[in-house]
Scaffold this motif. Structure first.
Motif, PDB file in Angstrom:
ATOM      1  N   SER A  95       5.638 -59.718 -14.684  1.00 23.49           N
ATOM      2  CA  SER A  95       6.657 -58.853 -15.278  1.00 23.49           C
ATOM      3  C   SER A  95       6.244 -57.391 -15.207  1.00 23.49           C
ATOM      4  CB  SER A  95       6.877 -59.234 -16.750  1.00 23.49           C
ATOM      5  OG  SER A  95       7.336 -60.562 -16.879  1.00 23.49           O
TER       6      SER A  95
ATOM      7  N   ARG B 295       8.004 -53.373 -16.643  1.00 20.80           N
ATOM      8  CA  ARG B 295       9.075 -52.675 -17.351  1.00 20.80           C
ATOM      9  C   ARG B 295       9.122 -51.239 -16.850  1.00 20.80           C
ATOM     10  NH1 ARG B 295       9.687 -50.340 -23.308  1.00 20.80           N
ATOM     11  NH2 ARG B 295      11.853 -50.860 -23.781  1.00 20.80           N
TER      12      ARG B 295
ATOM     13  N   ARG C 254      16.881 -62.636 -14.471  1.00 21.06           N
ATOM     14  CA  ARG C 254      15.464 -62.224 -14.404  1.00 21.06           C
ATOM     15  C   ARG C 254      15.257 -60.799 -14.908  1.00 21.06           C
ATOM     16  NH1 ARG C 254      13.011 -61.710  -9.630  1.00 21.06           N
ATOM     17  NH2 ARG C 254      14.931 -61.207  -8.466  1.00 21.06           N
TER      18      ARG C 254
ATOM     19  N   GLN D  53      13.658 -54.272 -17.707  1.00 21.66           N
ATOM     20  CA  GLN D  53      12.661 -55.316 -17.897  1.00 21.66           C
ATOM     21  C   GLN D  53      12.803 -56.303 -16.753  1.00 21.66           C
ATOM     22  OE1 GLN D  53      10.173 -55.665 -20.283  1.00 21.66           O
ATOM     23  NE2 GLN D  53       9.511 -57.372 -19.002  1.00 21.66           N
TER      24      GLN D  53
ATOM     25  N   ASN E  93      11.370 -59.671 -15.062  1.00 21.13           N
ATOM     26  CA  ASN E  93      10.575 -60.885 -15.249  1.00 21.13           C
ATOM     27  C   ASN E  93      10.684 -61.776 -14.015  1.00 21.13           C
ATOM     28  OD1 ASN E  93      10.002 -60.045 -17.920  1.00 21.13           O
ATOM     29  ND2 ASN E  93      11.825 -61.090 -18.698  1.00 21.13           N
TER      30      ASN E  93
END
Length: 124
Positions: free
Chosen positions: A17, A19, A66, A81, A83
């Motif tokens: 992940s 951000r 996602r 974000q 993921n």
């Protein structure tokens, strides 16, 4: 003049992940929409996600489920974000803002401003 500053890119393993953040600053009257685009080597820039004033969002099919776009209107800032990242998410990510600034003659003028881009690399 509207300035856009992006942060948060980097190298991450598949499945990981990241951000991203993007802040707009300057003499801004209002922002109607902010969005994230990406451009991979040899490919055209594509829209990844958009958030419209009021909170409505939309995503490219390739990232639905996602990626999540969110915003802080008071700070003129958006976030992405990301993921379950995949190798095909590797690209330079750019943010864009659409809105209005005070005009030099008459009423407000519309603007469209881009950030400098931040590299996201998904690789083991």
């Amino acid at each position: 003049q509207v300035r856009m500053v992006e942060t948060g890119g980097g190298l991450v393993q598949p499945g990981g992940s990241l951000r991203l953040s993007c802040a707009a600053s300057g003499n801004i009257l209002d922002i109607n929409a902010m969005s994230w685009y990406r451009q991979a080597p040899g490919k055209q820039r594509e829209l990844v996600a958009i958030i419209i004033s009021g909170g409505m969002t939309n995503y490219a099919d390739s990232v639905k489920g996602r990626f999540t776009i969110s915003g802080d209107g008071a700070k003129n800032t958006i976030y992405l974000q990301m993921n379950s990242l995949k190798a095909e998410d590797t690209a330079v990510y750019y943010c864009n803002a659409l809105g209005r600034v005070p005009g030099t003659i008459g009423g407000p003028e519309r603007f469209s401003s881009w950030g400098q881009g931040t590299q996201v690399t998904v690789s083991s």
